[in-house]
Design a protein around this motif. Structure first.
Motif, short mmCIF file in Angstrom:
data_model
loop_
_atom_site.label_atom_id
_atom_site.label_comp_id
_atom_site.label_asym_id
_atom_site.label_seq_id
_atom_site.Cartn_x
_atom_site.Cartn_y
_atom_site.Cartn_z
N LYS A 102 37.69 37.16 43.96
CA LYS A 102 38.56 38.09 44.68
C LYS A 102 40.03 37.82 44.38
CE LYS A 102 38.72 37.98 49.23
NZ LYS A 102 38.30 38.08 50.64
N LEU A 123 34.94 40.70 32.90
CA LEU A 123 35.88 41.70 33.41
C LEU A 123 36.56 42.46 32.28
CD1 LEU A 123 37.80 39.43 35.96
CD2 LEU A 123 35.88 40.95 36.46
N THR A 124 36.57 43.77 32.42
CA THR A 124 37.49 44.60 31.64
C THR A 124 38.21 45.46 32.67
OG1 THR A 124 35.92 46.42 31.39
CG2 THR A 124 35.86 44.71 29.68
N PRO A 125 39.29 46.11 32.30
CA PRO A 125 39.97 46.92 33.31
C PRO A 125 39.06 47.97 33.95
CG PRO A 125 41.40 46.61 31.43
CD PRO A 125 40.07 46.02 31.05
N ARG A 129 36.95 44.79 46.82
CA ARG A 129 36.20 44.56 48.04
C ARG A 129 34.70 44.69 47.79
NH1 ARG A 129 37.34 47.45 53.87
NH2 ARG A 129 36.18 45.91 55.04
N PRO A 161 42.00 47.90 45.15
CA PRO A 161 41.49 47.19 46.33
C PRO A 161 40.04 47.53 46.68
CG PRO A 161 43.73 47.95 46.74
CD PRO A 161 43.34 48.46 45.39
N ARG A 198 41.29 36.35 41.80
CA ARG A 198 41.60 36.68 40.41
C ARG A 198 41.70 38.19 40.21
NH1 ARG A 198 40.64 31.96 36.92
NH2 ARG A 198 39.81 30.35 38.28
N LYS A 214 42.61 40.33 42.37
CA LYS A 214 43.87 40.80 42.96
C LYS A 214 45.03 40.57 42.01
CE LYS A 214 42.71 40.51 47.85
NZ LYS A 214 42.90 39.82 49.13
N SER A 215 45.07 39.36 41.39
CA SER A 215 46.20 39.12 40.50
C SER A 215 46.09 39.95 39.22
CB SER A 215 46.37 37.62 40.20
OG SER A 215 45.24 37.13 39.56
N LEU A 216 44.87 40.39 38.89
CA LEU A 216 44.70 41.24 37.72
C LEU A 216 44.97 42.71 38.04
CD1 LEU A 216 41.57 39.55 36.17
CD2 LEU A 216 43.77 39.85 35.03
N GLY A 217 45.22 43.02 39.30
CA GLY A 217 45.60 44.38 39.66
C GLY A 217 44.44 45.37 39.75
N PHE A 218 43.22 44.88 40.00
CA PHE A 218 42.10 45.81 40.20
C PHE A 218 42.32 46.61 41.49
CE2 PHE A 218 40.11 43.26 37.01
CZ PHE A 218 39.15 44.08 36.43
#
Lengths: 142, 430
Positions: free
Chosen positions: A27, A67-69, A41, A37, A29, A31-35
């Motif tokens: 979670k 993870l990818t965007p 969650r 919200p 990580r 957040k810092s990657l800008g996924f």
């Protein structure tokens, strides 16, 4: 094209209190990657349910996240007892959790159904005596 | 991003550049640069943790001096519920309220009275069928700011009602205007506050466009003067609050004041608050109707602008509330709409690594490479709270890997070895 990010976690089978560390780490990580919200969650809830299952039923296991965007992919693998009847295990309210686990507020039979509910892709394969393999993905656009 | 105002600030003269505050900050807002702490205004939530921990008193809160009342034709003091909990053997709130008037205020209106109206509005809000449960209290401004930067998934759970102090300011000013015929700007609504975050909330409100408050004075500033006046000021019947209103001064008071539900949780202290928010985000907490969160231990009585030990203050508050009626303030039908926020609450993604996904991903990978080379001691010697934070600062272009004192020492030792100098005794060559 951003290079995919891979995260590896080991869920111990002997320390129930540590279940939740992987989802908490994921979670922060995400957040810092800008996924978005909402996607964060859903992924965190699904992975937390998975961790609890690994700790309660499987005697521990491994989690691999890619993870990818666009996608949060989570693979959960264990060498536990396996699930004899997957359809039954997927039905809400069905639980084989022992009483001491239920007394902690877990074992309501919502683990697998919730993992399916909160993710966009979900598949499960299990062999009795060999283990269980779950693949799930949350799509960020979804 | 527009301009920032924060009540919590640094006195550069007093700052020794130690690592206490950087380690304690819940949003990682502080770095030591060039030997002095620097607070990132985008991340600071005014919780006051750095004020508590700083051994050199270099972190302080900005608030208004009591003399601010001279700026207005007419002034109303708005004492926080926590003010009552600061005095020994106070059996009657009127004693303290009368002393407050003795300081030069024309009127006194307790924030606790307005809090009872907020309790009632909350009760009605909770009864609506379309509400996302659990509803999270929005009265603590530091918690509000914390959720806004760290827990975007919970924004729609926030109670969208103005805080008691804001309502108190509106009511006090309206009544004073009616009574005196003065214009609103000639009337000063002055909060007697336990909390620096309320100073920030007045200058840069969240949830509503502008604040009706005109000034915020610290409890610790008025306390010594009140002590004297409480012995001499004639006592008038000024208090209009009940048990529920005063209860807001401590953790659990707001939630208990709802009465309509027992399915609530109250957490206090910023670390505990964060733990609860993490669990709420993951839906681990089961079926709750209401969650009360206070950044300070013990609730508002634990605010950094108070005088009394918060645990003793809670006992005093309990004794004072004992014989009060449950509630003395009631909200007219449909009036809860007037307490609603008039501005949205938006996620402030200040913790993100980059401005878009590809930048964030690239910086993340770079950060992992840097992190692998750092010692992992989280010593704070570089001025960042952890090795991870330093790696993050490096990819943001705000620090250099060479800021790591451990790495530098290793490199220096390698150089000395290459020069065949004994690092333990630089005067002797090997």
């Amino acid at each position: 094209m951003a290079e995919p990010i891979r995260l590896d976690y080991v869920v111990p089978g002997d320390d129930f209190t540590r279940a939740g560390e992987a989802s908490a780490d994921l979670k922060s990580r995400l957040k810092s990657l800008g996924f978005p919200p909402a996607a964060i969650r859903r992924a965190a809830i699904a992975l937390y349910e998975g961790e609890i299952n690994l700790a309660i039923h499987a005697g521990g296991g491994r989690i691999t996240v890619a993870l990818t965007p666009e996608r949060i992919e989570m693979a959960l693998d264990d060498e536990g007892p396996g699930i004899p009847d997957i359809a039954l295990a997927m039905s809400e309210g069905y639980s084989t959790a022992p009483d001491e686990v239920r007394s902690l507020g877990f074992g309501a039979g919502m683990g697998l159904p919730n993992m399916k509910k909160y993710t966009d892709e979900f598949s499960i394969a299990s062999t009795v005596g060999e283990g269980t393999h779950i693949r799930m993905a949350v799509l960020t656009a979804g | 991003m527009g301009e920032f105002f924060h009540s919590v600030t640094l006195d550069r003269e007093l700052c020794m550049g130690c690592t206490n505050c950087i380690k304690r900050c819940p949003t990682g807002a502080i770095r030591v640069r060039d030997g002095k702490a620097a607070i990132n205004p985008e991340r600071c939530i005014d919780c006051g943790e750095c004020i508590r921990i700083c051994p050199h008193h270099a972190k302080k809160a900005i608030y208004d001096p009591l003399e601010v009342i001279e700026r207005f034709e007419y002034t109303v003091a708005l004492p926080a519920p926590a003010l009552c909990a600061q005095f020994n053997n106070l059996e009657d709130p009127d004693l303290m309220l009368s002393a407050l008037r003795g300081l030069g205020f024309d009127e006194v209106y307790e924030v606790a009275s307005a809090a009872e109206l907020v309790s009632e509005a909350t009760r009605r809000y909770l009864a609506r069928p379309d509400v996302a449960k659990p509803v999270i209290s929005s009265a603590c401004p530091a918690v509000l700011r914390l959720i806004r930067v760290r827990f975007p998934g919970l924004l729609d759970h926030l109670l969208p009602l103005i805080a008691p102090v804001e309502l108190a300011a509106r009511i006090a000013k309206r009544r004073a205007a009616q009574r005196t015929g003065l214009a609103p700007e000639q009337i000063g609504a002055v909060f007697i506050s336990p909390c620096p975050a309320k100073v920030t909330a007045m200058r840069m409100p969240l949830g509503n466009e502008r604040s009706a408050l005109d000034a915020v004075v610290a409890i610790k500033e008025v306390y010594p003067r009140l002590l004297g006046l409480m012995k001499t000021a004639p006592v008038e019947p000024l208090s209009t609050t009940g048990r529920i209103g005063l209860g807001w001064g401590e953790s659990g008071g707001e939630a208990a004041g709802l009465i309509s539900t027992e399915r609530y949780l109250a957490a206090d202290g910023i670390e505990n608050v964060i733990r609860v928010l993490e669990d709420l985000e993951d839906e681990k907490l089961g079926e709750l109707d209401f969650v009360e969160l206070n950044a300070c231990s013990g609730g508002c009585v634990g605010g950094v602008l108070t005088v009394e030990n918060p645990y003793i203050a809670r006992v005093k508050l309990k004794l004072l509330r004992r014989y009060l009626p449950v509630s003395r303030n009631h909200l007219p039908e449909q009036a809860e709409e007037r307490l609603r926020w008039d501005a949205g609450m938006e996620y402030q993604p200040v913790l993100e690594l980059g401005s878009d996904a590809s930048e964030s991903f690239a910086r993340y990978s770079e950060m992992q490479r840097i992190l692998a080379a750092l010692p992992g001691l989280d010593c704070g010697g570089c001025g960042a709270p952890s090795c991870k934070a330093l790696a993050e600062d490096v990819v943001r272009g705000e620090a250099a890997v060479e800021d790591c004192v451990v790495l530098i020492r290793e490199r220096m030792e390698a150089v000395l070895r290459a020069l065949r100098i004994d690092p333990g005794d630089p005067h002797r060559t090997r």
